[in-house]
Design a protein around this motif. Structure first.
Motif, PDB file in Angstrom:
ATOM      1  N   ARG A 173       0.754  -1.295  -0.072  1.00 46.20           N
ATOM      2  CA  ARG A 173       0.043   0.073  -0.029  1.00 46.20           C
ATOM      3  C   ARG A 173       0.887   1.091  -0.118  1.00 46.20           C
ATOM      4  NH1 ARG A 173      -4.314   2.619  -1.934  1.00 46.20           N
ATOM      5  NH2 ARG A 173      -5.278   3.885  -0.321  1.00 46.20           N
ATOM      6  N   ARG A 174       1.799   1.259   0.817  1.00 42.13           N
ATOM      7  CA  ARG A 174       2.811   2.416   0.919  1.00 42.13           C
ATOM      8  C   ARG A 174       3.547   2.722  -0.561  1.00 42.13           C
ATOM      9  NH1 ARG A 174       4.872   4.601   5.364  1.00 42.13           N
ATOM     10  NH2 ARG A 174       7.075   4.451   4.853  1.00 42.13           N
ATOM     11  N   ARG A 175       3.732   1.474  -1.398  1.00 43.75           N
ATOM     12  CA  ARG A 175       4.546   1.682  -2.715  1.00 43.75           C
ATOM     13  C   ARG A 175       3.406   2.100  -3.588  1.00 43.75           C
ATOM     14  NH1 ARG A 175       6.400  -3.749  -1.980  1.00 43.75           N
ATOM     15  NH2 ARG A 175       8.537  -3.987  -1.390  1.00 43.75           N
ATOM     16  N   ALA A 176       2.216   1.878  -3.457  1.00 46.30           N
ATOM     17  CA  ALA A 176       0.970   2.413  -4.419  1.00 46.30           C
ATOM     18  C   ALA A 176       0.699   3.853  -4.076  1.00 46.30           C
ATOM     19  CB  ALA A 176      -0.245   1.566  -4.059  1.00 46.30           C
ATOM     20  N   LEU A 177       0.876   4.251  -2.941  1.00 45.61           N
ATOM     21  CA  LEU A 177       0.806   5.609  -2.601  1.00 45.61           C
ATOM     22  C   LEU A 177       2.041   6.487  -3.010  1.00 45.61           C
ATOM     23  CD1 LEU A 177      -0.721   5.480   1.287  1.00 45.61           C
ATOM     24  CD2 LEU A 177      -1.756   6.236  -0.845  1.00 45.61           C
ATOM     25  N   ARG A 178       3.262   6.164  -2.898  1.00 45.71           N
ATOM     26  CA  ARG A 178       4.252   6.692  -3.513  1.00 45.71           C
ATOM     27  C   ARG A 178       4.316   6.856  -4.806  1.00 45.71           C
ATOM     28  NH1 ARG A 178       7.230   3.855   0.707  1.00 45.71           N
ATOM     29  NH2 ARG A 178       7.769   2.184  -0.829  1.00 45.71           N
ATOM     30  N   GLU A 179       3.775   5.632  -5.543  1.00 43.78           N
ATOM     31  CA  GLU A 179       3.674   5.824  -7.054  1.00 43.78           C
ATOM     32  C   GLU A 179       2.426   6.916  -7.470  1.00 43.78           C
ATOM     33  OE1 GLU A 179       4.232   4.967 -11.154  1.00 43.78           O
ATOM     34  OE2 GLU A 179       5.281   4.627  -9.160  1.00 43.78           O
ATOM     35  N   GLN A 180       1.375   6.963  -6.661  1.00 44.98           N
ATOM     36  CA  GLN A 180       0.362   7.753  -7.067  1.00 44.98           C
ATOM     37  C   GLN A 180       0.888   9.215  -6.780  1.00 44.98           C
ATOM     38  OE1 GLN A 180      -3.021   7.074  -4.551  1.00 44.98           O
ATOM     39  NE2 GLN A 180      -3.417   4.931  -5.589  1.00 44.98           N
ATOM     40  N   GLU A 181       1.709   9.484  -5.894  1.00 43.87           N
ATOM     41  CA  GLU A 181       2.260  10.729  -5.453  1.00 43.87           C
ATOM     42  C   GLU A 181       3.223  11.045  -6.638  1.00 43.87           C
ATOM     43  OE1 GLU A 181       4.162  10.613  -1.570  1.00 43.87           O
ATOM     44  OE2 GLU A 181       2.377  10.516  -0.486  1.00 43.87           O
ATOM     45  N   ARG A 182       3.877  10.396  -7.348  1.00 44.28           N
ATOM     46  CA  ARG A 182       4.902  10.654  -8.218  1.00 44.28           C
ATOM     47  C   ARG A 182       4.228  10.681  -9.560  1.00 44.28           C
ATOM     48  NH1 ARG A 182       6.932   8.323 -12.506  1.00 44.28           N
ATOM     49  NH2 ARG A 182       5.780   6.514 -12.335  1.00 44.28           N
ATOM     50  N   LEU A 183       3.143  10.150  -9.736  1.00 45.31           N
ATOM     51  CA  LEU A 183       2.348  10.257 -11.087  1.00 45.31           C
ATOM     52  C   LEU A 183       1.766  11.874 -10.923  1.00 45.31           C
ATOM     53  CD1 LEU A 183       0.708   6.966 -11.461  1.00 45.31           C
ATOM     54  CD2 LEU A 183       2.441   8.100 -12.727  1.00 45.31           C
ATOM     55  N   ALA A 184       1.121  12.039  -9.668  1.00 48.08           N
ATOM     56  CA  ALA A 184       0.610  13.388  -9.429  1.00 48.08           C
ATOM     57  C   ALA A 184       1.654  14.381  -9.661  1.00 48.08           C
ATOM     58  CB  ALA A 184       0.012  13.557  -8.024  1.00 48.08           C
ATOM     59  N   ASP A 185       2.932  14.311  -9.224  1.00 42.42           N
ATOM     60  CA  ASP A 185       3.747  15.356  -9.438  1.00 42.42           C
ATOM     61  C   ASP A 185       4.207  15.472 -10.846  1.00 42.42           C
ATOM     62  OD1 ASP A 185       4.057  15.884  -6.637  1.00 42.42           O
ATOM     63  OD2 ASP A 185       5.640  14.489  -6.282  1.00 42.42           O
ATOM     64  N   GLU A 186       4.188  14.580 -11.543  1.00 46.27           N
ATOM     65  CA  GLU A 186       4.503  14.527 -13.017  1.00 46.27           C
ATOM     66  C   GLU A 186       3.369  15.152 -13.805  1.00 46.27           C
ATOM     67  OE1 GLU A 186       5.224  10.653 -14.484  1.00 46.27           O
ATOM     68  OE2 GLU A 186       7.327  10.286 -13.523  1.00 46.27           O
ATOM     69  N   ALA A 187       2.008  14.819 -13.353  1.00 44.24           N
ATOM     70  CA  ALA A 187       1.028  15.615 -14.074  1.00 44.24           C
ATOM     71  C   ALA A 187       1.115  17.034 -13.698  1.00 44.24           C
ATOM     72  CB  ALA A 187      -0.330  14.994 -13.608  1.00 44.24           C
ATOM     73  N   LYS A 188       1.456  17.512 -12.528  1.00 43.21           N
ATOM     74  CA  LYS A 188       1.430  19.068 -12.162  1.00 43.21           C
ATOM     75  C   LYS A 188       2.546  19.496 -12.990  1.00 43.21           C
ATOM     76  CE  LYS A 188       2.356  22.002  -8.374  1.00 43.21           C
ATOM     77  NZ  LYS A 188       2.794  21.954  -6.803  1.00 43.21           N
ATOM     78  N   ARG A 189       3.663  18.982 -13.084  1.00 47.98           N
ATOM     79  CA  ARG A 189       4.787  19.583 -13.914  1.00 47.98           C
ATOM     80  C   ARG A 189       4.353  19.694 -15.429  1.00 47.98           C
ATOM     81  NH1 ARG A 189       8.173  16.452 -10.257  1.00 47.98           N
ATOM     82  NH2 ARG A 189       8.140  14.614 -11.821  1.00 47.98           N
ATOM     83  N   ARG A 190       3.784  18.393 -16.059  1.00 47.15           N
ATOM     84  CA  ARG A 190       3.337  18.599 -17.323  1.00 47.15           C
ATOM     85  C   ARG A 190       2.357  19.433 -17.587  1.00 47.15           C
ATOM     86  NH1 ARG A 190       2.602  13.732 -17.429  1.00 47.15           N
ATOM     87  NH2 ARG A 190       0.543  13.544 -17.108  1.00 47.15           N
ATOM     88  N   LEU A 191       1.461  19.807 -16.440  1.00 45.92           N
ATOM     89  CA  LEU A 191       0.309  20.940 -16.757  1.00 45.92           C
ATOM     90  C   LEU A 191       1.165  22.215 -16.871  1.00 45.92           C
ATOM     91  CD1 LEU A 191      -2.560  21.851 -17.005  1.00 45.92           C
ATOM     92  CD2 LEU A 191      -2.353  21.801 -14.200  1.00 45.92           C
ATOM     93  N   LEU A 192       2.066  22.504 -16.067  1.00 47.10           N
ATOM     94  CA  LEU A 192       2.733  23.858 -15.804  1.00 47.10           C
ATOM     95  C   LEU A 192       3.560  24.132 -16.996  1.00 47.10           C
ATOM     96  CD1 LEU A 192       3.863  23.946 -12.226  1.00 47.10           C
ATOM     97  CD2 LEU A 192       1.903  25.008 -13.064  1.00 47.10           C
ATOM     98  N   ALA A 193       4.305  23.036 -17.771  1.00 46.31           N
ATOM     99  CA  ALA A 193       5.072  23.096 -18.833  1.00 46.31           C
ATOM    100  C   ALA A 193       4.177  23.435 -20.018  1.00 46.31           C
ATOM    101  CB  ALA A 193       5.957  21.678 -19.013  1.00 46.31           C
ATOM    102  N   GLU A 194       3.110  22.852 -20.099  1.00 43.61           N
ATOM    103  CA  GLU A 194       1.926  22.952 -21.263  1.00 43.61           C
ATOM    104  C   GLU A 194       1.584  24.318 -21.355  1.00 43.61           C
ATOM    105  OE1 GLU A 194      -1.054  20.030 -20.852  1.00 43.61           O
ATOM    106  OE2 GLU A 194       0.088  18.536 -21.591  1.00 43.61           O
ATOM    107  N   GLU A 195       1.317  24.955 -19.854  1.00 43.91           N
ATOM    108  CA  GLU A 195       0.641  26.483 -19.811  1.00 43.91           C
ATOM    109  C   GLU A 195       1.911  27.350 -20.223  1.00 43.91           C
ATOM    110  OE1 GLU A 195      -1.627  29.593 -19.103  1.00 43.91           O
ATOM    111  OE2 GLU A 195      -2.045  27.526 -19.386  1.00 43.91           O
TER     112      GLU A 195
END
Length: 280
Positions: free
Chosen positions: A116-138
């Motif tokens: 479960r902890r690994r899954a949470l860390r992976e979700q946090e990583r994906l969320a960070d990547e999505a945030k960076r991608r959103l800001l880069a696109e903007e």
């Protein structure tokens, strides 16, 4: 790791601080009692604080000979971090072995927690990547910034300096130039008057004796004494002017002093970032 420990030390509840002090001093009974009473209230601890609290409690209970309570504390610790390991350089080997045995015994229950902890860390990583991608696109859509803010931090010490330093720092170059020029001229005149006065006063060839024409107050002739008086007047007036300009410059610099000034510049001039510089 060190900044994290420092942050925990600064924000830890007072009960944890007291328990840690007693624990590090070797007063395990006091540390365990404090931790048991505090943890029984289900306090709102961060993950790191809870792990540290149960670590100290487990070690303290083991040192006191109560392995059942030590086991319970270590199980609570592992519920927060299934992969936790005691440092063998800081913790006695018997306690490390006991802790590892507790971990092995509860491995079937710890495996789902670990996953479960690994899954949470992976979700946090994906969320960070999505945030960076959103800001880069903007940024790609809107282009580079149209303006840049330059922050100028001004030195308070300059308000007390002569020659218009405070005015130059405040951006009033005309007033600073006038004050600097006035002080330089007054200072040079004062210095010249002092030198001329000393040379005239020490010139033995110009002395006179009582009874000579124009020598009513020896050792200087009446004309030389009058000249020395005029030079003295120039000396004191120029000194007074110098210090008056200095006092006015200090007062004016304080009146218009602003510690930090923000100005907008073109992106090419500011390098696209906020800059910090000394302004004077």
């Amino acid at each position: 790791m060190i900044p994290l420990l420092l942050a925990l030390a600064l924000t830890a509840p007072p009960e944890l601080k007291r328990a840690k002090d007693r624990f590090e001093f070797g007063a395990y009974a006091d540390a365990a009692g404090t931790l048991r009473r505090y943890l029984a209230t289900s306090p709102p601890l961060t993950e790191e604080q809870a792990i540290d609290a149960y670590r100290m409690l487990g070690i303290s209970e083991f040192q006191l000979g109560d392995q059942a309570q030590a086991r319970a504390a270590f199980v609570n610790l592992l519920s927060h971090d299934p992969d936790y390991a005691l440092d063998p350089f800081l913790v006695p080997p018997p306690i490390v072995e006991f802790f590892d045995r507790v971990k092995r015994e509860h491995e079937p229950a710890l495996a789902p927690l670990r996953e479960r902890r690994r899954a949470l860390r992976e979700q946090e990583r994906l969320a960070d990547e999505a945030k960076r991608r959103l800001l880069a696109e903007e940024r790609a859509r809107t282009g580079p910034p149209t303006k840049v803010v330059r922050v100028q931090e001004r030195l308070y010490l300059f308000n007390w300096m002569p020659l218009g330093a405070g005015q130059f720092q405040n951006g009033d170059r005309a007033k600073g130039t006038a004050i600097a020029a006035g002080q330089i001229v007054a200072g040079l005149v004062n210095l010249g008057a002092i030198v001329f006065h000393n040379q005239l006063a020490e010139d033995r060839t110009r002395t006179c004796i009582s009874g000579q024409p124009g020598c009513s107050s020896p050792p200087y002739s009446d004309s030389d004494r009058e000249l020395l008086g005029r030079v003295d007047a120039v000396k004191y007036v120029s000194a007074g002017l110098f210090w008056a300009l200095y006092a006015y410059g200090v007062w004016d610099a304080h009146q218009h002093y602003v510690p930090i000034v923000e100005t907008e510049v073109a992106p090419g001039g500011g390098g696209g970032s906020i800059s910090l510089e000394w302004a004077f």
